[in-house]
Design a protein around this motif. Structure first.
Motif, PDB file in Angstrom:
ATOM      1  N   SER A 185      32.256  27.132  35.730  1.00 40.19           N
ATOM      2  CA  SER A 185      32.291  27.538  37.185  1.00 40.19           C
ATOM      3  C   SER A 185      31.847  26.356  37.953  1.00 40.19           C
ATOM      4  O   SER A 185      30.961  25.156  37.549  1.00 40.19           O
ATOM      5  N   TYR A 239      29.574  26.288  40.286  1.00 38.10           N
ATOM      6  CA  TYR A 239      28.240  26.521  40.393  1.00 38.10           C
ATOM      7  C   TYR A 239      27.453  25.988  39.245  1.00 38.10           C
ATOM      8  O   TYR A 239      26.584  25.067  39.374  1.00 38.10           O
ATOM      9  N   PHE A 259      32.312  30.578  41.814  1.00 34.24           N
ATOM     10  CA  PHE A 259      32.457  31.185  40.467  1.00 34.24           C
ATOM     11  C   PHE A 259      33.665  30.834  39.880  1.00 34.24           C
ATOM     12  O   PHE A 259      34.217  31.121  38.846  1.00 34.24           O
TER      13      PHE A 259
END
Length: 483
Positions: A350, A352, A381
Motif C-alpha cells: 500500500s 502507506y 491503502f
C-alpha cells in the motif's frame, strides 16, 4: 467513427470512470487532458478494448462502437489489429530483445513475406528516426528512445486508429518536435488519433478537440481555438500545463547559496558495458543548490546519475563531498535517487506501507503529513501498482525524502505530472534541497524555470554548457532543450 456509450468502470471498489459518452470522427485527433489519476489512461484502455476484454475481474458497463458496429468478444481481435497503442510505460509492451526484432514481431505473426517485412521496417525506422537503433538491445535504450520504438511498433501495422498515453513524457524537445510532425503526417493519412497528455504545447497544430476529464467524468470539451485561448488563471486552476514554452518565465529571485562543503566530480567518465558514453565530467555544486542536468535522449544522463549513486562503476574520476573522497560503497549510503522507472522502486502493498519500509521509526503523523503534502492521503491503502503514473512518481519522491542522504537525484520527476502536481512536486523538491546537493535530470522546461538554480548540459565529451537561471527565459530554454 469510434463511439463510447455510457461507460462506467470500477476497479478495486473505486469508481474510475462515470457515464462517459464520447464520439470520435474518422480522421479526427482528440486529446484527453486533466489531473494525474483522473481516469485518462483507463479511458484509453476502453478505446483500445483492453477494458473490459482483459479486465474482466473489474466491474465494467457500457459499449464501444466502431463505425456503428458494437465491439464484442467475437470481433475484438479484428478491431485490435487495426488499433495501435503506445502505453505510458513503453517497456511493458515489448516482447523481444532487439529493436529490429520488435518491429518484425507483429508482421511475422501476420504471416507476411520476409521481403515486405524488411522494406516496411526500414520505412518506419526512417520515419521515426530510429534507423541507427535497429541492432540495439531494447534494454540498452534510453527512455526517450524506447518511446520512439513503441510508437514505431504501433504504426508498423498500418493501424486505422493510433492511441497514445503521454507520448511526450520521456522525450526531449527535439523528440517532441519529431513526434508533432509524425502525428501530423499520420493525421494527414486520415487515421484517427486519441492522446492522453499533460504537455500540450506541441499539440496546437494537431489536435481538433480537447476533452477535460475530472474524477472519471467528462467535464468540458474544447475546440482547438477555445483551448489555446484559455486564460492563464483558468488553465492553472484546471491543472493544465503551459500552452507555450515561450510563455515560461523563470523565477528571477536569487537565493543565498553558501559556497562551502561542495560536491565535486573530478574527471568522471561514464561507461555502460565497457562502452564509453561520456568522456570527462568536471562539476562543482554547493549544498542547497539545484542543478538541472540536460542533454539529448541517449547521451548518458541516467547512467551519469547511477554512477554518482554507486550502482554503476565509473571508468575514471573522483567524487568528493566537503573535500572527502567517496568510494562506490560510501556513495550508496550518501545518495538517494528517484528513478525514472519508479515501478522498480516499489516494494510495499500500500502507499502507506511503502513509506514504512526501512522507516518503522517514522511516526504516523509524519507519514500522514507527507502523504497529504503529495496529495496521496486518499490512496494510502491502495497498492502502488494500482496508482496512476503520476501518483506513483509522487510516492517514490516521498519515500526519497524520508532517506537521510546528502545527495538527492531525481530522474525526470515530473514526466507523468499535470500542472498542479508539477508545482506541488517542485515545491517539495525545493524545500528538500535546502540542506542537500540536488541534481534533476529533466526535459521539462517548466520544472527548470520553477526551481533550478543552474542548467548543465552534457554530451559525449562532458559538460558543454553551464548556465545560471538569471541567464534563462522561455526562448533560451526552448533552444537549450532542442538538441
Amino acid at each position: 467513427m469510434l463511439t463510447l456509450s455510457n461507460i462506467n468502470f470500477i476497479k478495486n471498489e473505486k469508481r474510475i470512470l462515470s457515464n462517459i459518452n464520447i464520439a470520435v470522427k474518422e480522421g479526427e485527433c482528440i486529446a484527453l487532458v486533466g489531473a494525474s489519476g483522473s481516469g485518462k489512461s483507463s479511458l484509453l484502455k476502453v478505446f483500445s478494448g483492453l477494458i473490459p476484454h482483459f479486465y474482466q475481474e473489474d466491474h465494467f458497463s457500457g459499449q464501444l462502437f466502431t463505425n456503428g458496429e458494437l465491439v464484442t468478444e467475437a470481433n475484438y481481435e479484428a478491431y485490435i489489429k487495426k488499433t495501435g497503442v503506445v502505453f505510458q510505460d513503453p517497456k511493458s509492451q515489448f516482447f523481444t530483445y532487439k529493436v529490429k526484432d520488435e518491429l518484425d514481431f507483429e508482421l511475422e505473426n501476420n504471416g507476411l513475406e520476409r521481403g515486405f517485412i524488411e522494406q516496411k521496417v526500414k520505412q518506419i525506422a526512417r520515419l521515426i528516426n530510429i534507423s541507427h537503433l535497429l541492432d540495439c538491445a531494447l534494454d540498452s535504450l534510453s527512455s526517450g528512445q524506447k518511446q520512439r520504438v513503441a510508437i514505431a511498433t504501433a504504426l508498423i501495422n498500418d493501424s486505422d486508429t493510433l492511441i497514445l498515453d503521454e507520448p511526450s513524457s520521456n522525450l526531449d524537445l527535439s523528440g517532441t518536435n519529431l513526434l508533432k510532425k509524425l502525428l501530423q503526417s499520420v493525421k494527414d493519412t486520415g487515421k484517427t488519433i486519441i492522446i492522453a497528455e499533460h504537455r500540450v504545447y506541441y499539440l496546437r497544430d494537431v489536435v481538433d478537440r480537447f476533452i477535460y476529464i475530472q474524477e472519471g467524468k467528462v467535464m468540458k470539451t474544447y475546440t482547438n481555438r477555445e483551448f489555446f485561448s484559455l486564460p492563464d488563471a483558468l488553465r492553472g486552476e484546471l491543472g493544465i500545463r503551459k500552452l507555450s514554452i515561450k510563455a515560461i518565465k523563470p523565477d528571477r529571485l536569487t537565493k543565498e547559496i553558501p559556497d562551502k562543503d561542495p560536491l565535486v566530480l573530478n574527471d568522471v567518465s561514464i561507461a555502460v558495458k565497457r562502452k564509453q558514453l561520456i568522456n570527462s565530467i568536471n562539476l562543482t555544486q554547493s549544498r542547497g543548490e539545484i542543478i538541472a542536468i540536460i542533454g539529448r535522449n541517449g547521451v548518458g544522463k541516467t547512467s551519469f546519475a547511477k554512477t554518482i549513486l554507486g550502482t554503476q562503476k565509473a571508468m575514471t574520476g573522483h567524487f568528493l563531498i566537503a573535500g572527502k573522497p567517496l568510494n562506490k560503497r560510501e556513495r550508496l549510503k550518501s545518495v538517494w535517487m528517484v528513478m525514472q522507472d519508479s515501478i522498480y522502486q516499489i516494494f510495499g502493498d500500500s502507499s502507506y506501507n511503502e513509506l514504512l519500509i526501512g522507516h518503522v521509526q517514522s511516526s504516523a503523523d509524519q507519514i500522514k503529513k507527507l502523504l497529504k503534502k503529495f496529495d496521496l492521503w486518499h490512496v494510502r491503502f491502495t497498492h502502488p501498482y494500482n496508482l496512476s503514473g503520476g501518483e506513483r512518481q509522487r510516492l517514490i519522491i516521498a519515500v526519497g525524502l524520508l532517506q537521510q542522504r546528502h545527495v538527492l537525484i531525481f530522474d525526470e520527476p515530473t514526466s507523468g505530472l499535470d500542472g498542479k502536481n508539477m508545482l506541488r512536486v517542485s515545491s517539495i523538491i525545493k524545500e528538500a534541497a535546502l540542506d542537500h546537493y540536488t541534481l534533476i535530470i529533466t526535459h521539462d522546461p517548466e520544472l527548470i524555470a520553477e526551481i533550478c538554480d543552474r542548467v548543465v548540459m552534457l554530451d559525449h565529451t562532458g559538460v558543454v554548457l553551464d548556465l545560471r537561471k538569471e541567464q534563462l527565459d522561455g526562448s533560451t530554454l526552448e533552444n537549450l532543450l532542442t538538441f
